[in-house]
Design an enzyme around this catalytic site. Structure first.
Site, PDB file in Angstrom:
ATOM      1  N   CYS D 107      -2.330   8.178  -1.262  1.00  0.00           N
ATOM      2  CA  CYS D 107      -2.219   7.069  -2.207  1.00  0.00           C
ATOM      3  C   CYS D 107      -3.359   6.129  -1.865  1.00  0.00           C
ATOM      4  O   CYS D 107      -3.303   5.416  -0.875  1.00  0.00           O
ATOM      5  CB  CYS D 107      -0.873   6.365  -2.075  1.00  0.00           C
ATOM      6  SG  CYS D 107      -0.784   4.843  -3.052  1.00  0.00           S
ATOM      7  N   CYS D 110      -2.361   2.064  -2.390  1.00  0.00           N
ATOM      8  CA  CYS D 110      -1.427   1.395  -1.469  1.00  0.00           C
ATOM      9  C   CYS D 110      -0.966   2.476  -0.496  1.00  0.00           C
ATOM     10  O   CYS D 110      -1.807   2.956   0.252  1.00  0.00           O
ATOM     11  CB  CYS D 110      -0.293   0.667  -2.196  1.00  0.00           C
ATOM     12  SG  CYS D 110       0.496   1.533  -3.561  1.00  0.00           S
ATOM     13  N   SER D 111       0.285   2.865  -0.499  1.00  0.00           N
ATOM     14  CA  SER D 111       0.707   3.937   0.406  1.00  0.00           C
ATOM     15  C   SER D 111       1.938   4.634  -0.134  1.00  0.00           C
ATOM     16  O   SER D 111       2.867   4.933   0.608  1.00  0.00           O
ATOM     17  CB  SER D 111       0.992   3.394   1.804  1.00  0.00           C
ATOM     18  OG  SER D 111      -0.141   2.744   2.334  1.00  0.00           O
ATOM     19  N   CYS D 112       1.941   4.916  -1.440  1.00  0.00           N
ATOM     20  CA  CYS D 112       3.096   5.561  -2.067  1.00  0.00           C
ATOM     21  C   CYS D 112       3.392   6.880  -1.365  1.00  0.00           C
ATOM     22  O   CYS D 112       2.472   7.632  -1.025  1.00  0.00           O
ATOM     23  CB  CYS D 112       2.811   5.787  -3.551  1.00  0.00           C
ATOM     24  SG  CYS D 112       2.636   4.245  -4.462  1.00  0.00           S
TER      25      CYS D 112
END
Lengths: 225, 210, 225, 210
Positions: D107, D110-112
């Site tokens: 991701c 962000c950090s999905c």
């Protein structure tokens, strides 16, 4: 190199702070300026290598540090990378080896500054483009130094002026070799760079689009018909 | 032991001050930097070279049509005529403000700036905000500098990505027909030659200018 | 918003550090995680607003801080922006006003987590594109939130899958309104994203080009034929 | 005065620890956060939900062709059959590694990450280096993780820019014909479901796996 030095079109930095006017707020900045220019005169690296050295600072540190910290980072890196000082000497601040290089003396400074470092070169080939030509900047993403900012890559424009052949920085910064490349001023319409009405009106830069153009100097290897 | 490992950290210097001091000591000790040469370099750009040079170029272009023409066609030579040349001004280009066009200059990738005519750049010119925004929201940037242009006037932003250095030739203010070249030069503030200001009006309080 | 959160294709970050495995290295990270989820359950903002709040961190601070500092920044900003706490309360840590909102209790947590927050929506219009269509991502640069990363803008690809209509984050993050937008998986050939042989061979990513593709989820308003 | 202005700074806490403590106190005092609910949230993701969930999904797909088909065509439902669902897994998509294709997930914005099947993401997944490089130099990233693929194998990188969450279905290792579904699940390490590792060989020392 796609790093945080390539700032054109980035958001989130807030208003422009015009409060600071002194060139050297404190003495260390003044010293970094003087040391950088003096060491540059040793002839061990070129300006494009200096720029590349500064760009290789940690991306977060680059944004969170002041201008002369970038210079200091670049100077220290070049001194060590080029073998002018050792990493141990840099760490300790104590000389351990003698150097065959000689400092430039004060009397020679005005002449060296006055001559500067012209980048214009002769070139065997004729320029590939003419004023008025519509061209496109290639999409390329080297990890090495380039003077094509991200915001013009892949974008169309018009050749607005031809500046002759100059040292190609992408090569100069890596190998030190002075290869000529034809240099142009390229005109980009604002909407071509930033988009027109866009997909989301809120806070888009595109509202500025009328009667705006950005001129960027581009080397011939950056562009194509 | 602690004292041996941190031999220079006892003088109340900040970390970066100490780092620079160590570097200077090292370079001088190794004979790589001459302290007098350093002083000469700093003095040149701190005190001798500055926007007063560019102002003289602009004022002359305002009063001398042939010089203006030379400046627009061969800026490097025209500026050298006035005695200004060298480092970071090897290849100059003048861009002229008119009733139709306003020019402003930025370097988005670092902070390229025409030293021989303007000296060293102001802090804001080197800062992230100006470098990021000048090319993507120039009218908003100009507004922050107090410059509100007719929306019909074209704004051209020059991003200094090569060794070409740009000097904005601002428009000559009104009611300056009777001023001397020297008096005109006094109206040419630094920011007007970057393109984030107009030249001063003769009525303006001289103390307000930068 | 073009800020430092948009990391795809950026250089200079060095090797991947796999040393840290604990989810919460210290207690404050654990607390930020818990507080963020608990406050999210107050229903005063949505996930896209949370993302936008984190993106609005100072660009240098974003890179120089850890993941849960981004969350903490976002949580504090949303709490104040939405009027859930006052700036004074946040500063002092002392409550000055009572709140009409009620904390979610522990017994309700499993059900809330289990339901999640599905974004799929009904949509009156038919999808404008079909699997196999060649499309291009628009070039747009909003200062507001978008889920179109910079590295795909202006680039061509193929519609690889259709995922139905989902809440359009660009709108959701700004107004809270749930507008449906058709969502696709788009396949990009590597060279289309990063350039082919490029203008300067040294250290170019383009050497990786063979047999590589990047799939990105794109909402219909991002793309055009 | 100093003590009044800095009432909480005397406990040896770092600045950020103090900031979080103040925030927690404030939110609890205002009745906006219930401490038991916070504990429940943390405990859920720190201890109960983790890559063992995804491993069971993968192992079942390896042994049950019909389940594999459901997983590839309707991942959200197929995963819910196994009891895993909810937050950050509302819309799942499985991508299958084959002899021709290797998949990896990132991701960049962000950090999905698919919480119900993998738990919370590892630190490197959230860090700048992985987010920057996974899409632009995936083979170099894979090499850092010790994965050297046949250059003829296509690498597909999935950037999680919407609410779709991706689970990589790794290839079943060789010489596992006689293993039970539970034994197979033990071979499915977390990184193989992100696509930066392969599933473990049955010969591998179990202690080496993460």
């Amino acid at each position: 190199m796609n790093s945080t030095h390539d700032l054109g079109g980035m958001h989130g930095f807030g208003p422009i702070d015009r409060g600071q006017e002194a060139h050297f707020p404190t003495q260390w900045e003044q010293k970094v300026f003087g040391l950088t220019l003096a060491c540059g005169m040793l002839g061990q690296w070129n300006l494009d290598e200096s720029r590349f050295a500064r760009e290789q600072m940690d991306p977060g540190d680059y944004l969170n540090s002041s201008y002369y910290e970038h210079w200091l980072h670049g100077l220290e890196k070049l001194l060590v990378d080029k073998g002018v000082v050792t990493a141990t000497e840099l760490e300790s601040g104590q000389a351990e080896e003698t150097s065959a290089l000689n400092a430039v003396t004060a009397d020679r400074v005005p002449d060296i500054l006055g001559r500067g470092a012209p980048t214009r070169m002769d070139c065997d080939s004729a320029p590939g483009f003419a004023v008025g030509d519509e061209v496109r900047v290639k999409n390329f993403n080297p990890q090495s130094h380039t003077r094509a900012p991200r915001y013009i890559r892949g974008r169309k424009g018009i050749i607005a002026a031809y500046y002759g052949a100059h040292i190609f920085p992408d090569q100069h910064s890596v190998s030190g070799r002075k290869i000529p490349a034809h240099l142009y001023s390229m005109r980009f319409e604002f909407d071509e760079l930033w988009g027109g009405s866009g997909v989301c009106e809120q806070g888009s830069d595109a509202g500025e689009g009328d009667k705006l153009a950005v001129y960027v100097d581009v080397f011939e290897p950056y562009i194509e018909q | 032991m602690t004292q041996e490992k941190l031999p220079h950290h006892s003088h109340g210097l900040s970390e970066i001050e100490q780092r620079v001091k160590n570097l200077e000591n090292l370079l001088v000790e190794k004979g790589l930097v001459n302290p007098q040469a350093m002083d000469e370099l700093v003095d040149t750009y701190e005190h001798r070279v500055g926007p007063q040079n560019g102002a003289r170029v602009v004022a002359r272009a305002w009063v001398d049509p042939e010089y203006r023409q030379r400046l627009l066609s061969s800026a490097t030579d025209a500026i050298m005529e006035m005695g200004y040349k060298g480092r970071q001004g090897e290849h100059m280009q003048a861009v002229e403000n008119t009733d139709e066009v306003h020019n402003m200059v930025v370097c988005t990738l670092c902070s390229c700036y025409p030293w021989p005519v303007l000296g060293l750049p102001p802090t804001w010119y080197k800062a992230s905000s100006y470098r990021a925004r000048a090319v993507s929201e120039p009218r908003a940037v100009l507004a922050e500098f107090g410059v509100e242009l007719d929306p019909q006037k074209e704004v051209r932003v020059w991003d200094s990505t090569s060794e070409i250095r740009y000097l904005v030739l601002p428009q000559r203010p009104e009611n300056t027909e009777n001023l001397s070249e020297e008096q005109l030069a006094d109206l040419v503030n630094r920011d007007s030659m970057i393109g984030v200001a107009l030249a001063d009006s003769p009525e303006i309080n001289q103390k307000e200018r930068k």
